[in-house]
Design an enzyme around this catalytic site. Structure first.
Site, mmCIF file in Angstrom:
data_model
loop_
_atom_site.group_PDB
_atom_site.id
_atom_site.type_symbol
_atom_site.label_atom_id
_atom_site.label_comp_id
_atom_site.label_asym_id
_atom_site.label_seq_id
_atom_site.Cartn_x
_atom_site.Cartn_y
_atom_site.Cartn_z
ATOM 1 N N ASP A 74 0.828 -1.196 0.000
ATOM 2 C CA ASP A 74 0.000 0.000 0.000
ATOM 3 C C ASP A 74 0.867 1.252 0.000
ATOM 4 O O ASP A 74 2.023 1.230 0.458
ATOM 5 C CB ASP A 74 -0.912 0.023 1.229
ATOM 6 C CG ASP A 74 -2.011 -1.022 1.150
ATOM 7 O OD1 ASP A 74 -2.276 -1.521 0.041
ATOM 8 O OD2 ASP A 74 -2.605 -1.333 2.200
ATOM 9 N N LYS A 75 0.298 2.346 -0.446
ATOM 10 C CA LYS A 75 1.007 3.627 -0.500
ATOM 11 C C LYS A 75 1.618 4.000 0.836
ATOM 12 O O LYS A 75 2.747 4.475 0.920
ATOM 13 C CB LYS A 75 0.032 4.717 -0.968
ATOM 14 C CG LYS A 75 0.585 6.132 -0.936
ATOM 15 C CD LYS A 75 -0.490 7.129 -1.349
ATOM 16 C CE LYS A 75 0.008 8.555 -1.202
ATOM 17 N NZ LYS A 75 -1.051 9.541 -1.585
#
Length: 346
Positions: free
Chosen positions: A153-154
């Protein structure tokens, strides 16, 4: 992609030989000439640059905080925004400085906070964009682009595996798909999971129900927070965040998406936790997600005859939060003992 949804499902936690069960209700552009299109693109870029400069000027006008923690939070916010404006060559060079392992088949990097892996709405720069540049920096101008083997994920930091060719990337992806890769994450949680070790099993529903299983163990704890090691057995989107928040009622520090059942709002923290962090509740929205891909163990593959153990150090903001909250880093001997106990229990 829409956030995962949950339907009525049963959570079972096994820990220390005891079984606990609770029921949760988880719940077309017009045609234009090439000249006009070029003018439009240039105007859009100029507008974006001016907006970015204005935003940076406004940020610089704000009074500088005397609180070192607050200054660090503001620094992370600025860094995350700047990641989307940095030149791809600069980002690729920064990634080369964080290489954890490199051989003829793989390149393993330390993924920074706030950097998306893939493009999407509002994403101006991502890891996949700089893979051709990164490859050339490592193997010369004739090098073919590197390939992603999995994703993070970011907001997640830590170990990320890239491959030099598609065949090797597919082989590593298959290892992930068939659950042959050991994945260990570290997270700081709000509140302390009970029991201190166990397995969370909550199916996650997006388009259809998907089995999601997470093994967890508390490594260090205080009255109001914990350092937790997480081992996802499956790999469903946002699985660790969902299981900690809605399964164990211990959301990850800085998780502003899954900390509240009923609304999407900045994470609400206790007065004691805020005091330790040196923050006010109004600034809690800027706390980064404290979730780190700390270790990957890849089985022997290709010409490599042994498992590849990849470990990534914690980012600075994570270490700072540990110190502020009074959480201790486990030593190597403790980690080895925990792994031995885990293997003996299988």
């Amino acid at each position: 992609m829409a956030a995962p949804r949950w339907r009525a499902s049963v959570l079972w936690i096994w820990g220390n030989g005891q079984g606990l069960g609770s029921l949760f209700s988880l719940v077309s552009k017009p045609f234009c000439s090439a000249a006009a299109a070029s003018t439009s693109v240039n105007a859009q870029r100029l507008a974006e640059r001016l907006r970015a400069q204005k935003q940076e000027q406004d940020t610089n006008k704000k009074p500088v905080s005397t609180n070192p923690v607050q200054r660090r939070v503001e620094e992370i916010v600025r860094f995350t925004r700047q990641l989307q404006r940095v030149h791809p060559n600069v980002l690729a060079k920064a990634l080369t400085r964080g290489i954890l392992h490199q051989d003829n088949n793989l390149v393993v990097i330390n993924k920074p906070y706030g950097l998306p892996v893939h493009g999407g709405p509002g994403v101006q720069l991502c890891i996949s964009d700089v893979l051709p540049i990164l490859a050339k920096m490592l193997h010369g101008h004739k090098a073919e682009p590197l390939h992603l083997c999995h994703r993070l994920d970011k907001e997640t930091t830590g170990v990320m595996v890239l491959a030099w060719d598609k065949d090797m990337a597919h082989q590593v992806q298959e290892l992930f798909r068939t659950r042959q890769v050991v994945k260990k994450y570290w997270a700081i949680t709000v509140r302390v999971p009970m029991p201190s070790a166990g397995v969370v099993d909550i199916p996650i529903v997006e388009k259809e129900a998907q089995v999601a299983v997470t093994r967890y163990q508390v490594l260090s704890s205080t009255v109001s927070s914990a350092l937790v090691e997480l081992q996802p057995i499956t790999g469903i989107k946002h699985q660790l965040r969902v299981h900690l928040s809605f399964g164990l009622d211990c959301p990850i520090l800085g998780d502003h998406k899954y900390s509240d059942w009923n609304r999407l709002a900045p994470q609400k923290l206790s007065v004691g936790t805020l005091k330790k962090l040196g923050l006010e509740q109004s600034k809690a929205r800027y706390i980064p997600l404290h979730l780190h891909a700390q270790q990957l163990i890849l089985p022997a593959l290709g010409s490599r005859k042994e498992d590849l153990n990849l470990v990534c150090k914690l980012p600075r903001f994570f270490v700072c939060s540990l110190r502020r909250l009074g959480l201790e880093m486990p030593n190597q001997d403790q980690n080895e003992n925990n792994e031995a106990e885990h293997l003996g229990a299988q």
